[in-house]
Structure formats: C-alpha cells, structure tokens
Scaffold this motif. Structure first.
Motif, PDB file in Angstrom:
ATOM      1  N   UNK A 140       1.935 -18.775  23.126  1.00 21.31           N
ATOM      2  CA  UNK A 140       1.543 -19.852  24.036  1.00 21.31           C
ATOM      3  C   UNK A 140       0.674 -19.320  25.172  1.00 21.31           C
ATOM      4  N   UNK A 141       1.084 -18.207  25.785  1.00 22.63           N
ATOM      5  CA  UNK A 141       0.308 -17.640  26.895  1.00 22.63           C
ATOM      6  C   UNK A 141      -1.005 -17.050  26.391  1.00 22.63           C
TER       7      UNK A 141
ATOM      8  N   UNK B  69      -1.962 -27.970  21.941  1.00 24.82           N
ATOM      9  CA  UNK B  69      -2.982 -27.875  20.893  1.00 24.82           C
ATOM     10  C   UNK B  69      -3.904 -29.088  20.908  1.00 24.82           C
ATOM     11  N   UNK B  70      -3.313 -30.283  20.991  1.00 29.06           N
ATOM     12  CA  UNK B  70      -4.129 -31.500  20.987  1.00 29.06           C
ATOM     13  C   UNK B  70      -5.082 -31.533  22.179  1.00 29.06           C
ATOM     14  N   UNK B  71      -4.608 -31.101  23.335  1.00 31.85           N
ATOM     15  CA  UNK B  71      -5.463 -31.127  24.532  1.00 31.85           C
ATOM     16  C   UNK B  71      -6.631 -30.161  24.398  1.00 31.85           C
ATOM     17  N   UNK B  72      -6.416 -29.023  23.759  1.00 30.92           N
ATOM     18  CA  UNK B  72      -7.508 -28.056  23.588  1.00 30.92           C
ATOM     19  C   UNK B  72      -8.519 -28.551  22.553  1.00 30.92           C
TER      20      UNK B  72
ATOM     21  N   UNK C   5      -7.790 -21.275  20.279  1.00 30.07           N
ATOM     22  CA  UNK C   5      -6.548 -21.512  21.024  1.00 30.07           C
ATOM     23  C   UNK C   5      -5.788 -22.699  20.458  1.00 30.07           C
ATOM     24  N   UNK C   6      -6.517 -23.777  20.162  1.00 30.64           N
ATOM     25  CA  UNK C   6      -5.876 -24.967  19.609  1.00 30.64           C
ATOM     26  C   UNK C   6      -5.266 -24.669  18.248  1.00 30.64           C
ATOM     27  N   UNK C   7      -5.998 -23.932  17.401  1.00 34.71           N
ATOM     28  CA  UNK C   7      -5.466 -23.579  16.091  1.00 34.71           C
ATOM     29  C   UNK C   7      -4.278 -22.642  16.186  1.00 34.71           C
ATOM     30  N   UNK C   8      -4.335 -21.686  17.129  1.00 37.44           N
ATOM     31  CA  UNK C   8      -3.212 -20.780  17.329  1.00 37.44           C
ATOM     32  C   UNK C   8      -1.957 -21.548  17.738  1.00 37.44           C
ATOM     33  N   UNK C   9      -2.127 -22.562  18.567  1.00 34.90           N
ATOM     34  CA  UNK C   9      -0.977 -23.370  18.984  1.00 34.90           C
ATOM     35  C   UNK C   9      -0.371 -24.115  17.792  1.00 34.90           C
ATOM     36  N   UNK C  10      -1.221 -24.600  16.876  1.00 31.56           N
ATOM     37  CA  UNK C  10      -0.692 -25.256  15.675  1.00 31.56           C
ATOM     38  C   UNK C  10       0.141 -24.278  14.845  1.00 31.56           C
ATOM     39  N   UNK C  11      -0.354 -23.063  14.691  1.00 33.82           N
ATOM     40  CA  UNK C  11       0.411 -22.048  13.963  1.00 33.82           C
ATOM     41  C   UNK C  11       1.713 -21.733  14.695  1.00 33.82           C
TER      42      UNK C  11
ATOM     43  N   UNK D 289     -15.844 -21.437  20.591  1.00 33.02           N
ATOM     44  CA  UNK D 289     -15.004 -20.791  19.578  1.00 33.02           C
ATOM     45  C   UNK D 289     -13.635 -20.397  20.126  1.00 33.02           C
ATOM     46  N   UNK D 290     -13.527 -19.796  21.334  1.00 38.18           N
ATOM     47  CA  UNK D 290     -12.194 -19.482  21.854  1.00 38.18           C
ATOM     48  C   UNK D 290     -11.334 -20.723  22.085  1.00 38.18           C
ATOM     49  N   UNK D 291     -11.962 -21.842  22.447  1.00 39.78           N
ATOM     50  CA  UNK D 291     -11.194 -23.065  22.691  1.00 39.78           C
ATOM     51  C   UNK D 291     -10.569 -23.559  21.387  1.00 39.78           C
TER      52      UNK D 291
END
Length: 235
Positions: free
Chosen positions: A14-15, A78-81, A173-179, A168-170
């Motif tokens: 998350x961080x 994730x949705x917000x990103x 981040x959203x995809x990482x949160x989904x995982x 790309x980083x944004x």
C-alpha cells in the motif's frame, strides 16, 4: 505464512503504491499546465480526507471485521489512481479545460484519501488483535518497517517507470493495489469477529493529554517530511 508477515506485505504494498507518485507529481503538473499550489492541494486534500475518515474506518472495522475494511481501503485506493490517470490522460489530450481538469484530479485525490484512510488504522487494529500485549511494541515496529521500506523503494520505482511516461507510475500504482487486494482476499485471515466485540467501546479523544503530545510529535515529523517531498520534485 504468519498473519504478521501477511500484514507486513499488505502495508508495504500500500505504501509502495502511494510513494511511487512522489517523483512524478511535479513534472506531471508542469506538463498539464497546473501550478505548484494546485499540486499542493492534491496532497492536502488527500491527507485531509485521511485525517477526517481514519477514525470512521477504525470504528467500522470493529463492526464489519478487519479484512473487509482493508479490502475497501485498498480497492478504493486503486480506483482513485485509475481515475487520476484517466483524467490526466484527458488533460494531455486537451479534452478538458484547465479548471475542469484540476477539479477532476482533485476529486480523484479526495476519493483516494477517503478510501485509503481505511488501510493504516485497520492494519494497526488487526495487529492489536493478533498480538499479546507484551509483544505489541515490537510488532508495531514491524509495521513501521513496512511503511519505511515502501517509502524507500516507491520513489525509485516511480522514477524508473517515469522513463516510459509520467502516467506509467500512476497506472502501475493502481494495478499494484489490485494485486494487493487479491492477496489480502486470498491469504489474509480475519482477525476480529463482530460477535466478539464488547457491547460498549471506549472512544479516545485527540484532546486526551495522554495522546496530544504524541500527535504533536507525529505532526511535526510528518510536516517536515511531506513538505520536502512536495517541493523537491519541482526543483
């Protein structure tokens, strides 16, 4: 894997997803024609929503359980990103006027702060559930280590991914949160059952003299750190 290790990975992810943005917000604002003040409001709005809603999510986890609230926080993040990336992309395409672009980007950050505020207090409550009192201090230090490692690796990853475009980083981040949400849903056991909670709960005020000095120290440290993170990308 022990629940403490699972919780460590959850908070680290998350961080990590949040700190990936630190190097790119300034340059992204430059390319979208936004001012330093507007970008500062993105961080202020995000943090303000966390400040206002963290107590709500903490209480909510007492009723709904820790795991569902953790999932709400991570999925909302994730949705917000994803929304932030979408609105910024529309800004690149000149599909939105500058005031509308700023308003939508700010809205996405407010939503991100509102939902992500569920993550840390619920993770702390989860740790309190699974930790005997005599081991609580050392195990809370483990959460601090997860936080610190996310701050260490996130900006480096964000700077590296920015070579492929500032959005790309944004999206990453959203995809990482989904995982992360999938990981929590599959691997993390529930630590708190609603039927086990007491009939009455004690509500601690921020004005409590036992708490106020700790909040003041935390405020000063966070202010110094975040002020630098906010301005150094513009430099």
């Amino acid at each position: 894997m022990r629940p403490l290790s699972l919780l460590f990975l959850t908070l680290f992810n998350s961080i990590l997803g949040l700190s990936i943005l630190f190097p790119v917000l300034g340059p992204l604002a430059r390319e979208l024609g936004l001012s330093e003040l507007q970008v500062g409001l993105f961080s202020t709005g995000y943090a303000l929503m966390q400040f206002l809603l963290s107590p709500y999510w903490g209480r909510k986890s007492e009723v709904a359980g820790r795991k569902p609230i953790l999932l709400v926080g991570i999925l909302g993040f994730s949705a917000s990103f994803f929304l932030f990336a979408l609105f910024a992309w529309l800004g690149y395409k000149k599909a939105l006027s500058e005031p509308v672009l700023f308003a939508l980007l700010l809205l996405s950050r407010l939503l991100g702060g509102a939902f992500s505020s569920a993550t840390l207090p619920t993770a702390q409550a989860y740790l309190a559930d699974i930790t005997p009192r005599e081991n609580r201090a050392q195990n809370f230090a483990v959460l601090g280590a997860a936080f610190g490692l996310g701050i260490i690796f996130g900006p480096a990853i964000g700077a590296g991914l920015a070579q492929f475009g500032l959005l790309t980083p944004v999206v990453f981040s959203a995809g990482l949160a989904l995982l992360n949400a999938a990981f929590v849903g599959w691997a993390l056991p529930e630590s708190h059952r609603p039927e086990a909670r007491p009939e009455t709960t004690t509500r601690l005020s921020w004005r409590d003299p036992r708490v106020l000095p700790l909040l003041a120290v935390g405020l000063s440290i966070s202010l110094a750190s975040v002020a630098m993170e906010q301005t150094v990308a513009f430099l």
